[in-house]
Design a protein around this motif. Structure first.
Motif, mmCIF file in Angstrom:
data_model
loop_
_atom_site.group_PDB
_atom_site.id
_atom_site.type_symbol
_atom_site.label_atom_id
_atom_site.label_comp_id
_atom_site.label_asym_id
_atom_site.label_seq_id
_atom_site.Cartn_x
_atom_site.Cartn_y
_atom_site.Cartn_z
ATOM 1 N N UNK A 87 -4.230 10.092 -1.173
ATOM 2 C CA UNK A 87 -4.817 9.960 -0.329
ATOM 3 C C UNK A 87 -4.776 11.420 0.430
ATOM 4 N N UNK A 88 -3.921 11.936 0.383
ATOM 5 C CA UNK A 88 -3.790 13.349 0.905
ATOM 6 C C UNK A 88 -3.831 14.710 -0.435
ATOM 7 N N UNK A 89 -4.115 13.603 -1.647
ATOM 8 C CA UNK A 89 -3.919 14.715 -2.782
ATOM 9 C C UNK A 89 -5.326 14.439 -3.336
ATOM 10 N N UNK A 90 -5.913 13.421 -2.981
ATOM 11 C CA UNK A 90 -7.757 14.143 -2.748
ATOM 12 C C UNK A 90 -8.399 14.207 -2.135
ATOM 13 N N UNK A 91 -7.385 14.323 -1.038
ATOM 14 C CA UNK A 91 -8.755 15.234 0.398
ATOM 15 C C UNK A 91 -8.522 17.020 0.222
ATOM 16 N N UNK A 92 -7.366 16.889 -0.571
ATOM 17 C CA UNK A 92 -7.441 17.941 -0.794
ATOM 18 C C UNK A 92 -8.094 19.215 -1.874
ATOM 19 N N UNK A 93 -8.577 18.112 -3.294
ATOM 20 C CA UNK A 93 -9.028 18.172 -3.683
ATOM 21 C C UNK A 93 -10.787 18.085 -3.478
ATOM 22 N N UNK A 94 -11.013 16.696 -2.410
ATOM 23 C CA UNK A 94 -12.373 17.629 -2.216
ATOM 24 C C UNK A 94 -12.147 18.278 -1.182
ATOM 25 N N UNK A 95 -11.533 19.075 -0.988
ATOM 26 C CA UNK A 95 -11.241 20.485 0.214
ATOM 27 C C UNK A 95 -11.965 20.803 -0.196
ATOM 28 N N UNK A 96 -11.228 22.208 -1.580
ATOM 29 C CA UNK A 96 -11.600 22.708 -2.206
ATOM 30 C C UNK A 96 -12.894 22.602 -2.572
ATOM 31 N N UNK A 97 -14.225 21.596 -2.475
ATOM 32 C CA UNK A 97 -15.355 22.054 -3.163
ATOM 33 C C UNK A 97 -16.294 22.919 -2.007
ATOM 34 N N UNK A 98 -16.242 23.395 -1.585
ATOM 35 C CA UNK A 98 -16.219 23.987 0.348
ATOM 36 C C UNK A 98 -17.725 24.159 -0.862
ATOM 37 N N UNK A 99 -18.811 24.232 -2.010
ATOM 38 C CA UNK A 99 -19.220 24.644 -2.162
ATOM 39 C C UNK A 99 -20.640 22.570 -1.657
ATOM 40 N N UNK A 100 -20.221 21.875 -2.013
ATOM 41 C CA UNK A 100 -20.396 20.598 -1.933
ATOM 42 C C UNK A 100 -20.139 20.153 -0.351
ATOM 43 N N UNK A 101 -19.041 20.581 0.129
ATOM 44 C CA UNK A 101 -18.970 19.651 1.527
ATOM 45 C C UNK A 101 -19.147 21.282 2.634
ATOM 46 N N UNK B 263 -7.043 1.554 10.025
ATOM 47 C CA UNK B 263 -5.969 2.118 10.017
ATOM 48 C C UNK B 263 -6.379 3.598 10.719
ATOM 49 N N UNK B 264 -5.919 4.355 9.984
ATOM 50 C CA UNK B 264 -5.753 5.790 10.317
ATOM 51 C C UNK B 264 -6.931 6.209 10.499
ATOM 52 N N UNK B 265 -7.380 7.192 11.809
ATOM 53 C CA UNK B 265 -8.671 7.703 11.689
ATOM 54 C C UNK B 265 -8.549 9.125 10.529
ATOM 55 N N UNK B 266 -10.233 9.227 9.247
ATOM 56 C CA UNK B 266 -9.888 10.811 8.629
ATOM 57 C C UNK B 266 -11.014 11.105 9.157
ATOM 58 N N UNK B 267 -10.501 12.483 9.569
ATOM 59 C CA UNK B 267 -11.604 13.231 10.265
ATOM 60 C C UNK B 267 -12.427 13.597 9.161
ATOM 61 N N UNK B 268 -13.326 13.705 8.888
ATOM 62 C CA UNK B 268 -14.274 13.928 7.588
ATOM 63 C C UNK B 268 -14.831 15.060 8.464
ATOM 64 N N UNK B 269 -14.794 16.110 7.473
ATOM 65 C CA UNK B 269 -16.042 17.468 7.379
ATOM 66 C C UNK B 269 -16.316 18.207 8.873
ATOM 67 N N UNK B 270 -15.129 18.441 9.384
ATOM 68 C CA UNK B 270 -14.826 18.852 10.678
ATOM 69 C C UNK B 270 -15.601 18.174 12.325
ATOM 70 N N UNK B 271 -15.482 17.359 11.817
ATOM 71 C CA UNK B 271 -15.937 16.115 13.138
ATOM 72 C C UNK B 271 -14.538 16.764 13.933
ATOM 73 N N UNK B 272 -14.544 16.233 15.271
ATOM 74 C CA UNK B 272 -13.933 16.602 16.045
ATOM 75 C C UNK B 272 -13.114 15.589 16.577
ATOM 76 N N UNK B 273 -13.959 13.934 16.500
ATOM 77 C CA UNK B 273 -12.964 12.844 17.160
ATOM 78 C C UNK B 273 -12.519 11.949 16.259
ATOM 79 N N UNK C 129 -17.027 20.890 5.568
ATOM 80 C CA UNK C 129 -16.229 20.957 6.520
ATOM 81 C C UNK C 129 -15.431 20.607 5.562
ATOM 82 N N UNK C 130 -14.130 20.161 5.980
ATOM 83 C CA UNK C 130 -12.898 19.096 5.630
ATOM 84 C C UNK C 130 -12.249 18.621 6.401
ATOM 85 N N UNK C 131 -11.836 17.408 4.544
ATOM 86 C CA UNK C 131 -11.227 16.409 5.776
ATOM 87 C C UNK C 131 -9.783 16.509 5.891
ATOM 88 N N UNK C 132 -9.500 15.969 6.425
ATOM 89 C CA UNK C 132 -8.084 16.018 8.170
ATOM 90 C C UNK C 132 -7.725 14.735 7.579
#
Length: 83
Positions: free
Chosen positions: A28-42, A73-83, A44-47
């Motif tokens: 899941x961490x690896x997938x998040x890293x892959x998503x985070x490299x797609x700055x043109x699509x997303x 489950x633990x929260x995954x903060x998507x795309x720069x969300x502060x919550x 913010x980043x997935x933390x």
């Protein structure tokens, strides 16, 4: 990019159901890293906290279905969300 994202998703769909808790968290961490490299699509980043995910999966490894707790489950903060 479309093929790369579909490949990431396909790998998760195949491997996650059989993976141990540590491997699930790493995937899941690896997938998040892959998503985070797609700055043109997303915008913010997935933390993802890999340690929290691993602990969660280890706690619930013996359960066949997702837990019915209010905590969830633990929260995954998507795309720069502060919550």
């Amino acid at each position: 990019e479309d093929v790369q994202m579909k490949s990431v998703i396909a790998l998760l769909e195949v491997v996650l159901p059989q993976a141990d808790p540590k491997t699930k968290a790493k995937l899941i961490a690896w997938a998040a890293e892959n998503v985070n490299t797609r700055e043109r699509i997303f915008a913010g980043s997935l933390d993802v906290d890999e340690d929290d995910l691993r602990d969660y999966f280890e706690e619930h490894a013996s359960q066949a279905s997702p837990p019915e707790s209010s905590e969830g489950p633990p929260r995954i903060r998507a795309f720069g969300a502060n919550t």
